[in-house]
Design an enzyme around this catalytic site. Structure first.
Site, short mmCIF file in Angstrom:
data_model
loop_
_atom_site.label_atom_id
_atom_site.label_comp_id
_atom_site.label_asym_id
_atom_site.label_seq_id
_atom_site.Cartn_x
_atom_site.Cartn_y
_atom_site.Cartn_z
N GLU A 167 0.80 -1.25 0.00
CA GLU A 167 0.00 0.00 0.00
C GLU A 167 0.83 1.29 0.00
OE1 GLU A 167 -2.78 -0.51 3.24
OE2 GLU A 167 -3.44 -2.44 2.49
N GLU A 272 -6.13 -10.73 -1.30
CA GLU A 272 -6.92 -10.53 -0.06
C GLU A 272 -8.41 -10.50 -0.42
OE1 GLU A 272 -5.54 -7.19 2.27
OE2 GLU A 272 -3.44 -7.67 1.91
O1 G3I Z 1 -5.23 -7.96 19.01
C1 G3I Z 1 -5.92 -6.80 19.47
C2 G3I Z 1 -6.71 -7.11 20.72
O2 G3I Z 1 -5.81 -7.46 21.74
C3 G3I Z 1 -7.54 -5.88 21.08
O3 G3I Z 1 -8.35 -6.18 22.18
C4 G3I Z 1 -8.43 -5.45 19.94
C5 G3I Z 1 -9.22 -4.19 20.24
O4 G3I Z 1 -9.48 -3.43 19.08
O5 G3I Z 1 -7.61 -5.21 18.81
C6 G3I Z 1 -6.87 -6.34 18.37
O6 G3I Z 1 -6.09 -5.95 17.29
C7 G3I Z 1 -6.79 -5.81 16.06
C8 G3I Z 1 -6.11 -6.70 15.05
O7 G3I Z 1 -6.68 -6.50 13.78
C9 G3I Z 1 -6.21 -8.20 15.39
O8 G3I Z 1 -7.54 -8.60 15.42
C10 G3I Z 1 -6.71 -4.36 15.62
O9 G3I Z 1 -7.46 -3.55 16.49
C11 G3I Z 1 -7.25 -4.21 14.22
O10 G3I Z 1 -6.99 -2.90 13.75
C12 G3I Z 1 -6.53 -5.19 13.29
O11 G3I Z 1 -7.11 -5.07 12.02
C13 G3I Z 1 -6.35 -5.67 10.97
C14 G3I Z 1 -6.02 -4.61 9.94
O12 G3I Z 1 -5.35 -5.22 8.85
C15 G3I Z 1 -5.12 -3.56 10.53
O13 G3I Z 1 -4.73 -2.64 9.58
C16 G3I Z 1 -7.22 -6.75 10.34
O14 G3I Z 1 -7.39 -7.82 11.27
C17 G3I Z 1 -6.54 -7.28 9.08
O15 G3I Z 1 -7.43 -8.12 8.39
C18 G3I Z 1 -6.19 -6.12 8.18
O16 G3I Z 1 -5.54 -6.62 7.05
C19 G3I Z 1 -5.21 -5.65 6.05
C20 G3I Z 1 -3.96 -6.14 5.35
O17 G3I Z 1 -2.93 -6.39 6.28
C21 G3I Z 1 -3.51 -5.16 4.29
N1 G3I Z 1 -4.58 -4.86 3.36
C22 G3I Z 1 -5.85 -4.44 3.97
C23 G3I Z 1 -6.31 -5.46 4.99
C24 G3I Z 1 -7.65 -5.09 5.53
O18 G3I Z 1 -7.58 -3.91 6.26
#
Ligand code: G3I
Length: 384
Positions: A167, A272
């Site tokens: 990105e 993805e």
């Molecule tokens: O692990 C913590 C947990 O401890 C906490 O309680 C909770 C509260 O919000 O957050 C958890 O972390 C989250 C993490 O995912 C694991 O579930 C984050 O908040 C959340 O922001 C994070 O989101 C991820 C996102 O990337 C972050 O940018 C998504 O799971 C993941 O699917 C997403 O993947 C991205 C690719 O890497 C790049 N392309 C876009 C794609 C979708 O956004």
């Protein structure tokens, strides 16, 4: 162009027979009366077209999600870590690397003969806080090099390919003004690819981004790959993330984009893939984005079940898109879904938290959805 296939170890025939038998036995009465193609897994059904992958999480890798782990082994021949190999987890403190979890992902893939895609080495998001505090160009450059090379070197020979840069583009196709661009200029892109290649010469190296079907961004991505190549960086593939909707992008935009990227002479990958079925607040004309939609029925309409009418639309959309993938399977080496089943999809929490979305091929109980069968039909229909 399609190096992926030659790298991926073929499943042994006796293993295939065993998997088919297990699936047949596990079928309920309804499934037994259905088509023969149902005994095929996704990876088997598309074995002559491309490898089929899924993003996986820690629960699955640690086999706490045993049903998810079972599905990963049965249906997919490549996996990508959804979160755990991002900078904030791999190098939370400067020079302090946390390999334990990532090692488990690699072990899972090696043990189960599943090709592993590293995600990702360089991204402006999910960075560790310490990186954002670096003020000098020299220190940032050295830290970036150390991050890329330490991780890439550790998994030499065990990783199929890396999303080296994720990105780096704006929607208009210009380079995103990330901390890396701001301090290091476009050299950071070229160097990241070169550093990754130096550390793990055998791994494939990819550029990965979303909205890759939009005209301006597509032009920017093509320009970026050409710039990397001109400056001596090796790029093996381009990843179209494919976080798509029921009608957007159009099939024409998808096809045009696949062809345009393939013209670069590198692999095209769908990295993805998921299809949201929920309304997007940004589509509402005149809607204020900061408005709080949480708990709004309008924005979260299917809390109990996905209506059959929408489920049918989703299946058709998956089928139509996969028909394009199949048509251009000489150009596409991999199709990866962003998650194993609806219950773990990031789309339950984005762009609004705590909604009930249905974007994947398996439901919350790990059952195959009509969308699954829509995709499988593409594989088995010789007219497509
Ligand atoms: O692990 C913590 C947990 O401890 C906490 O309680 C909770 C509260 O919000 O957050 C958890 O972390 C989250 C993490 O995912 C694991 O579930 C984050 O908040 C959340 O922001 C994070 O989101 C991820 C996102 O990337 C972050 O940018 C998504 O799971 C993941 O699917 C997403 O993947 C991205 C690719 O890497 C790049 N392309 C876009 C794609 C979708 O956004």
């Amino acid at each position: 162009m399609k190096n992926f296939k030659s790298h991926y170890p073929k499943l042994k025939p006796n293993l295939l027979i065993a998997i088919s038998l297990v699936l047949i036995v596990a079928c309920n009465e309804k499934n037994i009366t259905a088509k023969k193609s149902e005994t095929l897994s996704l990876k088997e059904a598309f074995k002559n077209e491309f490898v089929i992958g899924a993003a996986v999480n820690d629960q699955l890798i640690f086999e706490e999600d045993s049903l998810g782990a079972k599905l990963a082994k049965e249906e997919f021949n490549t996996i990508t870590p959804e979160n755990s190999m991002k900078w904030m987890y791999m190098e939370p403190q400067q020079g302090v690397f946390e390999f334990e979890t990532a090692d488990r992902y690699i072990d899972f893939s090696t043990k189960n003969n599943i090709a592993f895609i590293g995600h990702n080495l360089v991204w402006h998001s999910q960075l560790a806080e310490w990186v954002k505090k670096i003020t000098s160009k020299e220190e940032l450059n050295a830290s970036l090099k150390n991050h890329v090379q330490t991780i890439a070197a550790r998994y030499t020979g065990k990783i199929h390919g890396w999303d080296v840069v994720n990105e780096a583009l704006n929607e208009d196709g210009t380079l995103r003004n990330s901390l890396f661009l701001e301090k290091l200029g476009p050299d950071y892109l070229v160097n990241s690819f070169k550093w990754a290649e130096e550390a793990d010469p055998k791994a494939e190296l990819y550029y990965n981004d979303y909205n890759m079907t939009r005209k301006e961004k597509r032009a920017g991505a093509i320009e970026l790959v050409k710039m990397l190549q001109k400056n001596g960086a090796r790029v093996d593939g381009i990843g179209m993330q494919a976080h798509w909707g029921l009608t957007d992008p159009t099939l024409e935009e998808i096809e045009t984009s696949i062809l345009a990227y393939a013209d670069l002479g590198i692999q095209v990958m769908i990295t993805e893939f998921d299809i949201t079925v929920l309304p997007n607040p940004w589509d509402l004309e005149g809607a204020e984005v900061s408005q709080n939609f949480e708990g709004s029925e309008e924005m979260n309409p299917y809390t109990k079940k996905l209506p059959d009418s929408v489920s049918t639309l989703l299946a058709k959309r998956y089928k139509d898109i996969f028909s394009i993938f199949k048509k251009h399977s000489d150009k596409i080496s991999r199709v990866t879904f962003w998650g194993i089943n609806d219950g773990v999809s990031w789309l339950n929490n984005w762009p609004i938290e705590n909604r009930t979305n249905y974007p994947l091929l398996f439901d919350r109980e790990y059952n195959k959805k009509p969308a699954y069968y829509g995709v499988l039909e593409v594989a088995t229909d010789s007219t497509l």
